[in-house]
Motif scaffolding. Structure first.
Motif, short mmCIF file in Angstrom:
data_model
loop_
_atom_site.label_atom_id
_atom_site.label_comp_id
_atom_site.label_asym_id
_atom_site.label_seq_id
_atom_site.Cartn_x
_atom_site.Cartn_y
_atom_site.Cartn_z
N MET A 25 37.07 31.40 43.33
CA MET A 25 36.47 31.24 42.29
C MET A 25 37.55 32.76 41.43
O MET A 25 37.56 33.39 42.14
CB MET A 25 34.92 32.36 42.14
CG MET A 25 34.58 32.93 40.87
SD MET A 25 32.85 33.13 41.56
CE MET A 25 32.39 34.27 39.93
N ASN A 26 37.99 32.39 39.66
CA ASN A 26 38.77 33.60 39.38
C ASN A 26 37.83 34.43 38.96
O ASN A 26 36.61 34.27 38.58
CB ASN A 26 39.07 32.89 38.24
CG ASN A 26 40.31 32.18 38.31
OD1 ASN A 26 41.28 31.97 39.53
ND2 ASN A 26 41.32 31.37 37.72
N LYS A 27 38.51 35.32 39.42
CA LYS A 27 37.35 37.57 38.99
C LYS A 27 38.38 38.12 37.39
O LYS A 27 40.05 37.20 37.43
CB LYS A 27 37.32 37.89 40.04
CG LYS A 27 35.83 37.58 40.74
CD LYS A 27 35.99 37.69 42.19
CE LYS A 27 35.75 39.10 41.93
NZ LYS A 27 35.60 40.14 42.96
N GLN A 28 38.12 38.28 36.82
CA GLN A 28 38.36 39.72 36.13
C GLN A 28 39.12 41.06 36.80
O GLN A 28 39.68 41.34 36.21
CB GLN A 28 37.68 39.84 34.98
CG GLN A 28 37.14 38.53 33.62
CD GLN A 28 38.47 38.26 33.81
OE1 GLN A 28 39.40 38.14 32.88
NE2 GLN A 28 38.26 36.32 34.25
N PHE A 29 38.50 41.44 37.94
CA PHE A 29 38.77 42.70 38.52
C PHE A 29 38.99 42.48 39.82
O PHE A 29 38.29 41.33 40.05
CB PHE A 29 38.32 43.89 37.59
CG PHE A 29 36.32 43.28 37.76
CD1 PHE A 29 35.93 44.22 38.97
CD2 PHE A 29 36.00 43.06 36.77
CE1 PHE A 29 34.99 43.80 39.03
CE2 PHE A 29 34.66 43.26 37.00
CZ PHE A 29 34.04 43.41 38.35
N TYR A 30 39.68 43.19 40.32
CA TYR A 30 39.42 43.54 41.86
C TYR A 30 39.23 44.69 42.62
O TYR A 30 39.70 45.61 42.07
CB TYR A 30 41.11 42.75 42.43
CG TYR A 30 40.52 40.97 42.66
CD1 TYR A 30 40.06 40.13 43.25
CD2 TYR A 30 41.62 40.84 41.24
CE1 TYR A 30 40.58 39.06 43.11
CE2 TYR A 30 41.08 39.73 41.02
CZ TYR A 30 40.95 38.22 41.59
OH TYR A 30 40.44 37.33 41.13
N THR A 31 38.15 45.37 43.41
CA THR A 31 38.25 46.44 43.53
C THR A 31 39.22 47.02 45.00
O THR A 31 40.12 45.59 45.22
CB THR A 31 36.61 46.66 44.51
OG1 THR A 31 36.88 45.47 46.14
CG2 THR A 31 35.92 46.18 43.79
N LEU A 32 39.11 47.94 45.36
CA LEU A 32 40.16 48.30 46.21
C LEU A 32 40.61 47.86 47.13
O LEU A 32 41.43 47.08 48.00
CB LEU A 32 40.33 50.62 46.53
CG LEU A 32 41.46 50.34 47.19
CD1 LEU A 32 42.53 50.39 46.14
CD2 LEU A 32 40.81 51.52 47.81
N ASN A 33 39.40 47.27 47.72
CA ASN A 33 39.24 46.54 49.54
C ASN A 33 39.65 45.27 49.04
O ASN A 33 40.86 44.94 50.14
CB ASN A 33 38.14 46.26 50.31
CG ASN A 33 37.99 47.58 50.98
OD1 ASN A 33 38.27 48.68 50.79
ND2 ASN A 33 36.34 47.84 51.43
N GLU A 34 39.18 44.74 48.49
CA GLU A 34 39.92 42.83 47.57
C GLU A 34 41.37 43.30 46.78
O GLU A 34 42.27 42.56 47.90
CB GLU A 34 39.37 42.73 46.66
CG GLU A 34 37.89 42.84 47.17
CD GLU A 34 36.95 41.36 45.99
OE1 GLU A 34 36.05 40.93 45.56
OE2 GLU A 34 37.01 42.73 44.65
N THR A 35 41.70 43.98 47.04
CA THR A 35 43.43 44.13 46.46
C THR A 35 44.40 44.16 47.68
O THR A 35 45.40 43.73 47.89
CB THR A 35 43.57 44.76 45.46
OG1 THR A 35 42.61 44.77 44.07
CG2 THR A 35 45.31 45.12 44.91
N ALA A 36 43.60 45.11 48.02
CA ALA A 36 44.34 45.17 49.74
C ALA A 36 44.15 43.96 50.65
O ALA A 36 45.25 43.60 51.18
CB ALA A 36 43.67 46.44 50.56
N GLU A 37 43.19 43.17 50.44
CA GLU A 37 43.09 42.48 51.33
C GLU A 37 43.55 41.53 50.49
O GLU A 37 44.41 39.64 51.47
CB GLU A 37 41.73 41.75 51.17
CG GLU A 37 41.24 40.61 52.13
CD GLU A 37 41.16 40.33 53.91
OE1 GLU A 37 41.29 39.88 54.19
OE2 GLU A 37 41.24 41.29 53.73
N LEU A 38 44.22 41.12 49.53
CA LEU A 38 44.83 40.12 48.34
C LEU A 38 46.02 40.09 49.05
O LEU A 38 47.39 38.68 48.86
CB LEU A 38 44.26 40.08 47.55
CG LEU A 38 43.07 39.28 46.59
CD1 LEU A 38 42.70 39.87 45.07
CD2 LEU A 38 43.50 37.57 47.20
#
Length: 417
Positions: free
Chosen positions: A1-14
């Protein structure tokens, strides 16, 4: 599922890097974040695509615990607040209460004694003007008592529900215009008058420009409550706002009576001693014969007939009658009077109803929450309450939804300027 923004935790995971690395990249300009209230960092999808060269890393949804921490002050008003079970759940999630209304004087005293800073308005909700809170409140919550409507062969509008407590909830909603509302009720509302009562309520709420999500019956045992209690929840979102709410997902662990009354994961110590009701001698003699986890059918046949009278010959299991709860099962739904016939909730080892402190623990109130009034009033307050941990589970998702909305609005404003 596409999102418009990512949190710090999510970005680190990605990106498979640490949060510390992301903070360093942010500071030296290698990968810039957008700063939001409370120094909350998010990364736009466009920024991440530019950094990764368009690599397809965006088809995953990561649960980020940071979403459950309010990134700004979210204000609530609670109606029909009772002794504060739902309000405590909202507070635990980080929401800030502006006003609580309750008509019962002992419940109001309980709220004031435990939270002197809360604005507790005692009295009939019909006498309260909520207009001064218009567009200043994020969440309106409350469990209005279910009252029947007279249909007269047609669907009812807002004004036609006048005189009911549902009307007063809807009036408050219309005057306050919060972003989200949470209404809870007994699960029986789903089938009341073949579902027409609930359908009418939803129609009225929708007519006030709120999108009402599908009603959901939540089982308290799925949300760290050692009790087989079920409550119906209605969540509505103002139609002019892009807010997405999801009901909480069930926990994997089911807690039982032992978790409520003994030291463990729910509480660090055994339940404190307190007063409680007792059985009359005639009932005690009956309950002495019931094993843990058992009920009236564990009695000898002659005593079954004597105790149940005409109900013995009727259908249905009636498993809540003369019931002794075992340590290793969740408690049956608590009532407002633990010793009355047909809703007995007997202690596993001692032949007595649960004490007031045990009652409060089964509803997941903290031990330092003290109830005002006589023993009868205390049982009533606790038995009518929303379990605190159930309220918390619902409120966490409210916080998450509001955080996402806040972030989206902040991004839109920044990119527009």
């Amino acid at each position: 599922m596409n999102k418009q923004f990512y949190t710090l935790n999510e970005t680190a995971e990605l990106l498979s890097v640490s949060k510390e690395t992301l903070r360093r990249w942010d500071n030296n300009g290698k990968l810039k974040s957008v700063r939001l209230p409370n120094n909350y960092r998010v990364y736009t999808q466009e920024t991440l695509k530019n950094y990764t060269g368009g690599v397809g890393i965006f088809d995953m949804e990561i649960l980020d615990e940071n979403h459950y921490q309010p990134i700004k002050a979210y204000k609530t008003i609670e109606l029909f607040a009772g002794a504060g079970g739902l309000a405590l759940g909202l507070e635990k999630a980080g929401l800030e209460c502006e006003l609580l209304n309750e008509v019962d004087k002992w419940a109001c005293q309980t709220l004031r004694n435990n939270r002197p800073d809360w604005n507790v308005v005692e009295g009939d909700i019909a006498n309260i003007d909520f207009n001064k809170y218009k567009n200043k409140i994020d969440v309106l919550s409350g469990g209005f008592p279910c009252q029947a409507f007279s249909y007269a062969g047609k669907k009812l509008g807002f004004e036609d529900t006048r005189g009911t407590l549902f009307y007063e909830f809807a009036r408050a909603l219309n005057e306050i215009r919060p972003k989200i509302f949470i209404a809870e009720n007994v699960r029986g509302l789903v089938s009341h008058d073949n579902g027409r009562t609930l359908e009418t309520m939803i129609d009225v709420l929708e007519s006030l420009d709120y999108k009402v999500l599908s009603p959901k019956v939540l089982k308290a045992i799925n949300y760290q409550v050692p009790q087989k209690r079920e409550r119906l929840f209605l969540v509505g979102i103002r139609k002019d706002l892009n807010i997405n709410y999801s009901y909480p997902k069930p926990d994997e662990k089911i807690y039982v009576l032992k978790d409520a009354l003994k030291a463990g994961k729910l509480y660090p110590n055994d339940v404190p001693l307190s007063s409680g009701q007792t059985y009359p001698e005639s009932k005690k003699q009956i309950m002495d014969l019931i094993p843990p986890g058992g009920y009236w059918r564990d009695l000898p046949i002659d005593l079954q007939k004597q105790y149940m009278k005409q109900s013995y010959y009727l259908g249905g299991g009636k498993t809540g009658i003369a019931r002794r709860i075992s340590w290793d099962e969740p408690c049956l739904t608590l009532t407002t009077s633990p010793a009355q016939k047909q809703t007995e909730r007997c202690h596993p080892e001692e032949t007595r109803p649960f004490t007031t402190n045990e009652y409060a623990r089964i509803q997941t109130f903290p031990d330092n929450w003290k109830f005002a009034g006589s023993m009868t009033q205390i049982y009533k307050q606790i038995g009518n309450a929303v379990p605190v941990n159930l309220g918390y589970a619902v409120a966490k998702e409210i916080v998450r939804a509001l955080n996402h909305h806040t972030i989206e609005q902040e991004l839109l404003e920044r990119f527009a300027s």
